[in-house]
Design an enzyme around this catalytic site. Sequence first.
Site, PDB file in Angstrom:
ATOM      1  N   GLY A 132       9.341 -81.561  33.771  1.00 38.02           N
ATOM      2  CA  GLY A 132      10.605 -81.926  33.116  1.00 38.02           C
ATOM      3  C   GLY A 132      11.655 -80.853  33.361  1.00 38.02           C
ATOM      4  N   GLY A 243      26.451 -84.055  37.048  1.00 36.37           N
ATOM      5  CA  GLY A 243      25.945 -84.895  35.962  1.00 36.37           C
ATOM      6  C   GLY A 243      26.148 -84.242  34.606  1.00 36.37           C
ATOM      7  CD  GLU A 364      22.497 -86.113  33.725  1.00 37.13           C
ATOM      8  OE1 GLU A 364      23.302 -85.336  34.242  1.00 37.13           O
ATOM      9  OE2 GLU A 364      22.568 -87.349  33.838  1.00 37.13           O
TER      10      GLU A 364
HETATM   11  N1  CAA Z   1      23.275 -75.725  43.428  1.00 39.50           N
HETATM   12  C1  CAA Z   1      22.751 -75.476  44.667  1.00 39.50           C
HETATM   13  N2  CAA Z   1      21.527 -74.914  44.852  1.00 39.50           N
HETATM   14  C2  CAA Z   1      20.827 -74.577  43.747  1.00 39.50           C
HETATM   15  C3  CAA Z   1      21.302 -74.801  42.438  1.00 39.50           C
HETATM   16  C4  CAA Z   1      22.586 -75.400  42.313  1.00 39.50           C
HETATM   17  N3  CAA Z   1      23.110 -75.657  41.103  1.00 39.50           N
HETATM   18  N4  CAA Z   1      20.387 -74.380  41.554  1.00 39.50           N
HETATM   19  C5  CAA Z   1      19.364 -73.895  42.263  1.00 39.50           C
HETATM   20  N5  CAA Z   1      19.627 -74.017  43.596  1.00 39.50           N
HETATM   21  C6  CAA Z   1      18.779 -73.588  44.730  1.00 39.50           C
HETATM   22  C7  CAA Z   1      18.510 -72.085  44.652  1.00 39.50           C
HETATM   23  O1  CAA Z   1      19.532 -71.365  45.301  1.00 39.50           O
HETATM   24  C8  CAA Z   1      17.178 -71.964  45.392  1.00 39.50           C
HETATM   25  O2  CAA Z   1      17.434 -71.999  46.769  1.00 39.50           O
HETATM   26  P1  CAA Z   1      16.477 -71.214  47.815  1.00 39.50           P
HETATM   27  O3  CAA Z   1      15.166 -71.950  47.791  1.00 39.50           O
HETATM   28  O4  CAA Z   1      17.181 -71.354  49.123  1.00 39.50           O
HETATM   29  O5  CAA Z   1      16.368 -69.812  47.335  1.00 39.50           O
HETATM   30  C9  CAA Z   1      16.457 -73.272  45.010  1.00 39.50           C
HETATM   31  O6  CAA Z   1      17.490 -74.204  44.616  1.00 39.50           O
HETATM   32  C10 CAA Z   1      15.498 -73.089  43.857  1.00 39.50           C
HETATM   33  O7  CAA Z   1      16.258 -72.575  42.766  1.00 39.50           O
HETATM   34  P2  CAA Z   1      15.593 -71.754  41.580  1.00 39.50           P
HETATM   35  O8  CAA Z   1      14.682 -70.719  42.152  1.00 39.50           O
HETATM   36  O9  CAA Z   1      16.667 -71.327  40.666  1.00 39.50           O
HETATM   37  O10 CAA Z   1      14.668 -72.884  40.924  1.00 39.50           O
HETATM   38  P3  CAA Z   1      13.848 -72.891  39.565  1.00 39.50           P
HETATM   39  O11 CAA Z   1      12.565 -73.566  39.803  1.00 39.50           O
HETATM   40  O12 CAA Z   1      13.803 -71.533  38.963  1.00 39.50           O
HETATM   41  O13 CAA Z   1      14.692 -73.900  38.632  1.00 39.50           O
HETATM   42  C11 CAA Z   1      16.377 -74.627  37.113  1.00 39.50           C
HETATM   43  C12 CAA Z   1      16.001 -73.756  38.306  1.00 39.50           C
HETATM   44  C13 CAA Z   1      17.855 -74.421  36.892  1.00 39.50           C
HETATM   45  C14 CAA Z   1      15.604 -74.231  35.869  1.00 39.50           C
HETATM   46  C15 CAA Z   1      16.103 -76.118  37.433  1.00 39.50           C
HETATM   47  O14 CAA Z   1      14.731 -76.340  37.570  1.00 39.50           O
HETATM   48  C16 CAA Z   1      16.664 -77.078  36.419  1.00 39.50           C
HETATM   49  O15 CAA Z   1      17.836 -77.395  36.429  1.00 39.50           O
HETATM   50  N6  CAA Z   1      15.783 -77.613  35.505  1.00 39.50           N
HETATM   51  C17 CAA Z   1      16.206 -78.691  34.615  1.00 39.50           C
HETATM   52  C18 CAA Z   1      15.950 -80.027  35.237  1.00 39.50           C
HETATM   53  C19 CAA Z   1      16.833 -81.102  34.697  1.00 39.50           C
HETATM   54  O16 CAA Z   1      17.986 -80.881  34.376  1.00 39.50           O
HETATM   55  N7  CAA Z   1      16.308 -82.298  34.645  1.00 39.50           N
HETATM   56  C20 CAA Z   1      17.086 -83.416  34.243  1.00 39.50           C
HETATM   57  C21 CAA Z   1      16.431 -84.670  34.690  1.00 39.50           C
HETATM   58  S1  CAA Z   1      17.517 -85.895  35.197  1.00 39.50           S
HETATM   59  C22 CAA Z   1      18.104 -86.643  33.811  1.00 39.50           C
HETATM   60  O17 CAA Z   1      17.896 -86.247  32.706  1.00 39.50           O
HETATM   61  C23 CAA Z   1      18.971 -87.768  34.175  1.00 39.50           C
HETATM   62  C24 CAA Z   1      18.976 -88.887  33.237  1.00 39.50           C
HETATM   63  O18 CAA Z   1      18.445 -89.902  33.573  1.00 39.50           O
HETATM   64  C25 CAA Z   1      19.780 -88.823  31.981  1.00 39.50           C
END
Ligand code: CAA
Length: 385
Positions: A132, A243, A364
């Site tokens: 999640g 989003g 989200e």
């Molecule tokens: N833009 C571009 N690239 C990004 C980015 C962004 N905003 N955020 C991360 N990245 C890139 C990083 O630069 C990294 O790139 P490299 O592999 O080249 O180094 C890669 O993505 C991995 O990033 P992280 O190491 O930061 O990844 P992480 O595993 O630590 O996770 C997190 C980061 C922000 C916690 C992410 O996992 C996250 O947003 N989690 C929440 C998920 C979420 O919001 N889910 C919602 C589900 S959809 C929904 O709810 C829709 C609905 O139907 C209502």
Amino acid sequence: MQSIAPTDAQAMIADSARQFAARVLAPRAAELDREGGFPRASLAEAAELGLLGINVPEALGGVEAGAVAYALAVIELARACASTTVAMTVSNMVAEVITKFGTPAQREEHVTKLCAGEYVVGGFALSEAGAGSDPGSMTTRARRTDRGWVLSGQKLWITSGTDAGLFVVWARTGEGKGTRGITAFLVRGDAPGVVRGKPEHKMGQHGSTTTPLDFNEVELDEDALLGDEGHGFKIAMMALDGGRIGIAALALGCGIQATEVARDYALERRQFDAPIASFQAIQWMIADSVTELDAAKLLVLRAAWLKEQGKIFTREASMAKLFASEKAYAACDRAIQVLGGYGYTREFPVERYLRDVRVTRIFEGTSEIQRLVISRDILRRYAAV
Ligand code: CAA
């Protein structure tokens, strides 16, 4: 930065959303909350007005109104019905992500249909039972075949899962672990092997269906691939940046509406021989809600403006979502307090706004994930100095 006042074009979109919300969404909202189901008819009307492609190029059937107009429109829609609005925001996000990362053929094929309502709405299939807040731990897989791909796994918490005609689905395609080796695919809801699960029984947003989705050896052509193989995680993150502005605006709509109901009630309701609005206890609650919601709106508009200018807005979108969802929830809670016992009943809509807004602190990206995004961005910048 543009002036705080919306441009004429932005005001026109907000106005058209307000009229649509008053004519179509508001009269159906209480029944939709009571009976559940999926607001197909309202969404079809939204598509006719261009509300499923507000920030999508006109050439693809959108309105091309920009991210600020989009945020203003979502606030107006959510004031009437958060359930229908969430289906619209997710669909807009899907249309935008295909516009940004799709091939010309994919855009022509799918974005035009999303804007026209031919897919009903689009769905965003990222989360899983064990993935999640941490989508990098997903286990849904796609393996290459001679003809394309075969997709298998299960997604969970999919907004509009019962009715969406097209999903963006993220699956692991590489051998690696974590966020590397994840790929995005475009999957039609009627593809053989796609099984829509039963909607979850939720606290609020009863007119938005949230379901599991099973992918049982779903065969996909090569042209189902969205963006580059193995680069899907970044596509998901960039889509969620946008989003989150939508969800922040949705939360704001609920908070603003609840506060207006509370204001009107406080002016009418008399206790101790005076309208309760004359008591400082009530005045302060209204003052706190209006101040916090205004501050949240500025954060939302700033994030939207940065997006519109093509600048990086990840941190600002998370700040907007964090603050707007938390403060809108507080505003809905205060509104119930102002209405007292009546606020706790279904005679007034404020208890629905509270139930509907609660999830904006979760989907989200939870408030905790927004704090993670914000703090990582700040600390990384300073660590780099
Ligand atoms: N833009 C571009 N690239 C990004 C980015 C962004 N905003 N955020 C991360 N990245 C890139 C990083 O630069 C990294 O790139 P490299 O592999 O080249 O180094 C890669 O993505 C991995 O990033 P992280 O190491 O930061 O990844 P992480 O595993 O630590 O996770 C997190 C980061 C922000 C916690 C992410 O996992 C996250 O947003 N989690 C929440 C998920 C979420 O919001 N889910 C919602 C589900 S959809 C929904 O709810 C829709 C609905 O139907 C209502």
